[in-house]
Design a protein around this motif. Structure first.
Motif, mmCIF file in Angstrom:
data_model
loop_
_atom_site.group_PDB
_atom_site.id
_atom_site.type_symbol
_atom_site.label_atom_id
_atom_site.label_comp_id
_atom_site.label_asym_id
_atom_site.label_seq_id
_atom_site.Cartn_x
_atom_site.Cartn_y
_atom_site.Cartn_z
ATOM 1 N N ALA A 1 -1.879 2.327 93.151
ATOM 2 C CA ALA A 1 -1.339 3.457 92.384
ATOM 3 C C ALA A 1 -2.120 4.731 92.691
ATOM 4 O O ALA A 1 -1.529 5.803 92.879
ATOM 5 C CB ALA A 1 -1.375 3.142 90.898
ATOM 6 N N THR A 2 -3.437 4.622 92.764
ATOM 7 C CA THR A 2 -4.263 5.783 93.125
ATOM 8 C C THR A 2 -3.883 6.298 94.505
ATOM 9 O O THR A 2 -3.750 7.507 94.720
ATOM 10 C CB THR A 2 -5.755 5.401 93.101
ATOM 11 N N ALA A 3 -3.684 5.366 95.437
ATOM 12 C CA ALA A 3 -3.343 5.744 96.807
ATOM 13 C C ALA A 3 -1.980 6.421 96.880
ATOM 14 O O ALA A 3 -1.792 7.400 97.600
ATOM 15 C CB ALA A 3 -3.362 4.502 97.696
ATOM 16 N N ARG A 4 -1.006 5.897 96.140
ATOM 17 C CA ARG A 4 0.341 6.473 96.206
ATOM 18 C C ARG A 4 0.402 7.846 95.544
ATOM 19 O O ARG A 4 1.151 8.727 95.972
ATOM 20 C CB ARG A 4 1.321 5.511 95.524
ATOM 21 N N MET A 5 -0.396 8.059 94.496
ATOM 22 C CA MET A 5 -0.242 9.254 93.683
ATOM 23 C C MET A 5 -1.220 10.376 94.037
ATOM 24 O O MET A 5 -1.236 11.411 93.369
ATOM 25 C CB MET A 5 -0.381 8.892 92.207
ATOM 26 N N VAL A 6 -2.010 10.210 95.090
ATOM 27 C CA VAL A 6 -2.899 11.295 95.497
ATOM 28 C C VAL A 6 -2.062 12.531 95.820
ATOM 29 O O VAL A 6 -1.058 12.464 96.514
ATOM 30 C CB VAL A 6 -3.768 10.878 96.701
ATOM 31 N N ASN A 7 -2.439 13.661 95.219
ATOM 32 C CA ASN A 7 -1.717 14.919 95.421
ATOM 33 C C ASN A 7 -0.234 14.778 95.078
ATOM 34 O O ASN A 7 0.634 15.370 95.732
ATOM 35 C CB ASN A 7 -1.878 15.397 96.869
ATOM 36 N N GLY A 8 0.047 13.984 94.044
ATOM 37 C CA GLY A 8 1.433 13.764 93.657
ATOM 38 C C GLY A 8 2.256 13.062 94.714
ATOM 39 O O GLY A 8 3.480 13.196 94.772
ATOM 40 N N GLY A 9 1.577 12.283 95.567
ATOM 41 C CA GLY A 9 2.272 11.585 96.643
ATOM 42 C C GLY A 9 2.525 12.437 97.866
ATOM 43 O O GLY A 9 3.073 11.961 98.856
ATOM 44 N N GLN A 10 2.095 13.691 97.825
ATOM 45 C CA GLN A 10 2.361 14.636 98.922
ATOM 46 C C GLN A 10 1.144 14.702 99.852
ATOM 47 O O GLN A 10 0.467 15.715 99.960
ATOM 48 C CB GLN A 10 2.688 16.007 98.342
ATOM 49 N N SER A 11 0.868 13.598 100.492
ATOM 50 C CA SER A 11 -0.281 13.508 101.391
ATOM 51 C C SER A 11 0.069 12.605 102.548
ATOM 52 O O SER A 11 0.711 11.556 102.365
ATOM 53 C CB SER A 11 -1.504 12.956 100.642
ATOM 54 N N CYS A 12 -0.364 12.994 103.750
ATOM 55 C CA CYS A 12 -0.097 12.169 104.923
ATOM 56 C C CYS A 12 -0.808 10.831 104.819
ATOM 57 O O CYS A 12 -0.344 9.839 105.377
ATOM 58 C CB CYS A 12 -0.514 12.910 106.191
ATOM 59 N N ILE A 13 -1.943 10.766 104.105
ATOM 60 C CA ILE A 13 -2.680 9.508 103.978
ATOM 61 C C ILE A 13 -2.500 8.885 102.603
ATOM 62 O O ILE A 13 -3.293 8.036 102.203
ATOM 63 C CB ILE A 13 -4.175 9.672 104.306
ATOM 64 N N ALA A 14 -1.478 9.291 101.865
ATOM 65 C CA ALA A 14 -1.151 8.574 100.638
ATOM 66 C C ALA A 14 -0.571 7.211 101.008
ATOM 67 O O ALA A 14 0.145 7.072 101.999
ATOM 68 C CB ALA A 14 -0.131 9.365 99.815
ATOM 69 N N GLY A 15 -0.880 6.180 100.228
ATOM 70 C CA GLY A 15 -0.248 4.888 100.441
ATOM 71 C C GLY A 15 1.250 5.011 100.211
ATOM 72 O O GLY A 15 1.681 5.642 99.242
ATOM 73 N N LYS A 16 2.045 4.442 101.084
ATOM 74 C CA LYS A 16 3.499 4.568 100.946
ATOM 75 C C LYS A 16 4.204 3.223 101.009
ATOM 76 O O LYS A 16 5.174 2.999 100.302
ATOM 77 C CB LYS A 16 4.045 5.515 102.024
ATOM 78 N N ARG A 17 3.708 2.321 101.868
ATOM 79 C CA ARG A 17 4.325 0.994 101.978
ATOM 80 C C ARG A 17 3.340 -0.045 101.434
ATOM 81 O O ARG A 17 2.226 -0.164 101.948
ATOM 82 C CB ARG A 17 4.673 0.675 103.428
ATOM 83 N N PHE A 18 3.756 -0.776 100.411
ATOM 84 C CA PHE A 18 2.893 -1.773 99.781
ATOM 85 C C PHE A 18 3.442 -3.147 100.135
ATOM 86 O O PHE A 18 4.440 -3.608 99.581
ATOM 87 C CB PHE A 18 2.807 -1.504 98.275
ATOM 88 N N ILE A 19 2.790 -3.750 101.128
ATOM 89 C CA ILE A 19 3.267 -4.987 101.737
ATOM 90 C C ILE A 19 2.557 -6.147 101.047
ATOM 91 O O ILE A 19 1.342 -6.327 101.200
ATOM 92 C CB ILE A 19 3.010 -4.973 103.246
ATOM 93 N N VAL A 20 3.319 -6.917 100.278
ATOM 94 C CA VAL A 20 2.737 -7.893 99.363
ATOM 95 C C VAL A 20 3.168 -9.304 99.769
ATOM 96 O O VAL A 20 4.369 -9.582 99.951
ATOM 97 C CB VAL A 20 3.187 -7.616 97.914
ATOM 98 N N VAL A 21 2.197 -10.190 99.902
ATOM 99 C CA VAL A 21 2.500 -11.585 100.215
ATOM 100 C C VAL A 21 3.323 -12.175 99.067
ATOM 101 O O VAL A 21 3.037 -11.948 97.888
ATOM 102 C CB VAL A 21 1.200 -12.372 100.453
#
Length: 460
Positions: free
Chosen positions: A255-275
């Motif tokens: 959640a922290t990764a996705r929401m950095v700068n409101g999600g407006q970041s090239c290095i924000a987490g975007k794909r959460f690949i879950v086993v």
């Protein structure tokens, strides 16, 4: 006489117009490039100690004006004020870091050839043109400017058209710090005029942070005139949640990764690949964490999610969410435009995201997370790498040895973290592979991008 361009700003939280700035004509921009080229011959001969004193002074100017600069970012691109404070401090730290370390990074290196004296020097190239984006309007610029000025280069900044006040404020930082006139200059020009600057003989190299398409255009223009370029482009960072991950901790990090700068970041987490074994548990925890990012007034220091940069950007993100749902994605949270003026969009989570959907294939530059199911660890790695982007990545696991191996050896990205969200740091190289660009910023690797690495032999 050519009309001067005008740059209008708008408050993303209200949609109301802000200040308008008069820009530069193409001829004026070329004259500024010429002036920075003229001062280069003097600036390159200054000592590292002299440059370091000025760069440390720039850090002081940033810290003294932290409130004003954070408010400027809020007004022009909607950044919550607390995040603005942190961004200014990061810029100041970056200035201090290169003031203290540039001489060491660029010290001549002896080479033992068993005969003549031989060494390698690192000499500045000239004037570097920087084409920068709006999302981190101070940090992106200082990430480039501090190492390049310390290396002895001069700089011309062409900032995003939506943050002209930030662009001019950055020039004022170097001026107030005591840098010689024209060592760092800002030009307010439309994107269509960038090629004229790249073509100009007074520009020696170019660096761009921005979209893939903008990168292609700048790379083509620079290549046509055989000028060095560094590109930091888009990202669709993959976060691998393995079966043995601590689910609550993983959800917090994601959640922290996705929401950095409101999600407006090239290095924000975007794909959460879950086993698959832990997907349901992760989704429950992840949605709960994402919902803690309540939309609020960016002036309020407790706000965790401000508006997006513009209504147009928000609408583009919403369209991709709708297309993904229409193609079969399941909406777990958010996904609706609130009835209020401004560029607002809630934290949004999509599940059952599959190939062919925008949420799977494209970079969604906003607070939208895509959960993708993997069969096992190997499948998660395969999915992560099956992307045309390659900027950041993360592995979430209790097995640190396994996480380190996957991060270091398996993931196709320029940055890979284990059990923490991806972020930039002046002390570590920053950049990507594939369509995320080429070259590096930050650290000793970044400062050496725009220098002439010269071999010297001396026969005694």
């Amino acid at each position: 006489m050519t009309d001067k361009p005008r740059f209008d700003t708008a408050d993303p939280s209200t949609g109301l117009p802000g200040r308008t700035y008069e820009g530069h004509t193409t001829d004026e921009a070329l004259a500024i490039a010429r002036d920075t080229h003229v001062i280069f011959d003097t600036w390159r001969r200054t000592s590292f100690a002299e440059r370091a004193k000025l760069m440390a002074a720039a850090a002081g100017v940033l810290r003294r004006n932290q409130d004003a600069f954070a408010e400027l970012m809020r007004a022009e691109m909607g950044k919550p004020i607390t995040e603005g404070f942190a961004e200014v401090e990061k810029c100041a730290f970056n200035c201090d870091y290169f003031a203290e370390n540039a001489e060491r990074f660029l010290r001549p290196e002896p080479v033992d050839l068993g005969g003549p004296k031989a060494f390698v020097t690192f000499n500045p190239l000239g004037t570097v043109l920087a084409v920068m984006p709006w999302n981190f309007p101070f940090w992106q610029v200082f990430r480039f400017a501090a190492p390049n000025l310390m290396a002895g280069n001069t700089a011309v900044l062409k900032h995003a058209s939506s943050v002209p006040g930030c662009a001019l404020a950055i020039e004022s930082v170097f001026r107030e710090a005591g840098f010689p006139a024209n060592v760092f200059r800002t030009v307010l020009i439309p994107s269509r005029d960038v090629k004229a600057l790249i073509d100009d003989p007074h520009i020696s190299a170019v660096t761009l942070t921005g979209s893939v398409e903008a990168g292609r255009q700048v790379a083509a223009a620079a290549g046509a005139v055989l000028k060095k370029s560094v590109l930091e482009l888009g990202g669709s960072d993959a976060y691998l949640v393995l079966a043995d991950a601590d689910i609550e901790h993983a959800a917090e990090i994601c959640a922290t990764a996705r929401m950095v700068n409101g999600g407006q970041s090239c290095i924000a987490g975007k794909r959460f690949i879950v086993v698959s074994k832990v997907r349901d548990a992760f989704e429950r925890a992840f949605v709960a964490k994402m919902k803690t990012y309540a939309m609020g007034d960016p002036r309020d220091p407790t706000t965790k999610l401000g508006p997006m940069q513009s209504v147009a950007a928000r609408d583009n993100v919403h369209a991709k969410v709708q297309k993904s749902i229409a193609a079969g994605a399941r909406l777990l949270a958010g996904g609706e435009i609130p009835e209020r003026p401004g560029a607002w969009y809630p934290p949004t989570v999509l599940s059952e995201v599959k190939p062919g959907m925008p949420a799977y294939e494209e970079e969604i530059f906003g607070p939208v997370a895509a959960v993708i199911e993997a069969r096992d660890d190997e499948d998660a790695i395969r999915i992560a790498n099956a992307s045309h982007f390659g900027l950041g990545s993360c592995v979430l696991t209790k097995d640190l040895a396994k996480g380190e191996r996957i991060a270091a050896e398996e993931l196709e990205s320029g940055l890979s973290f284990v059990n923490e969200n991806v972020r930039s740091d002046p002390r570590m190289p920053f950049g990507g592979v594939k369509e995320s660009g080429y070259g590096r910023e930050c650290s000793q690797f970044g400062i050496r991008e725009f220098v002439n690495i010269k071999s010297v032999h001396v026969r005694q």
